[in-house]
Scaffold this active site. Sequence first.
Site, PDB file in Angstrom:
ATOM      1  CG  LEU A  43       7.433  23.933  -2.702  1.00 49.34           C
ATOM      2  CD1 LEU A  43       6.297  23.008  -3.129  1.00 49.34           C
ATOM      3  CD2 LEU A  43       7.186  24.462  -1.314  1.00 49.34           C
ATOM      4  CG  ASP A  44      12.927  22.398   1.709  1.00 52.00           C
ATOM      5  OD1 ASP A  44      13.668  23.209   1.115  1.00 52.00           O
ATOM      6  OD2 ASP A  44      12.675  22.475   2.924  1.00 52.00           O
ATOM      7  CE  LYS A  45      15.109  14.630  -4.897  1.00 51.76           C
ATOM      8  NZ  LYS A  45      16.404  14.225  -5.435  1.00 51.76           N
ATOM      9  CB  VAL A  47       8.022  20.222   0.893  1.00 52.91           C
ATOM     10  CG1 VAL A  47       6.713  20.994   0.961  1.00 52.91           C
ATOM     11  CG2 VAL A  47       8.685  20.149   2.258  1.00 52.91           C
TER      12      VAL A  47
END
Length: 194
Positions: A43-45, A47
């Site tokens: 997951l993106d940082k 998010v």
Amino acid sequence: MEILYSDRDIVVCIKPVGMDSELEVPAALRAELSGEIYTVHRLDKNVGGVMVYARTKSAAAMLSRLIQEGKMVKEYVAAVHGTPPEEGDWEDLLWKDSRKNKVFVVKRMRGGVKPARLEFKRLTAGEISRVRIRLHTGRSHQIRVQFASRGYPLMGDHKYGSRDKATAPKLFSCCITFPYKGEERRFEAMPDWI
């Protein structure tokens, strides 16, 4: 960090916004549970949400195989500007500019272009709407780009067109479902802003 489930093979947790899913989350899980932690998805940082990690190499291979075979279903909730349709099934071609770390919807296949598909249902409608999304492909920034390209940027997503004051995209991995030890397992959580 909240752990939803753990056994000797896997651990399911809620990744906080601001933690790197490939380095910081595994380190925190190792500190709490001891032993190895293997990342099988990301997951993106900026998010947060439900993630599953493997605790053995064989579990990592099993989870990776489920992802490749499309047997791990990932669902998200998002807050978007505007009112998207009640539901949708969107397919696009995405191209990532690695130098800018930005993704674009493009019209035709060429080097580096990948197909992307998601389905969604609108939960609430208004100036800010909430949607629940099922990913069929896991492309970089996919949800953010597919909604922004249609005029519905995510709240807090300044990279893809939002002009509000939120400090991070209002996107959360709310549910992961996959077969495990002979049964369908479902792990779910919701963010406080939903």
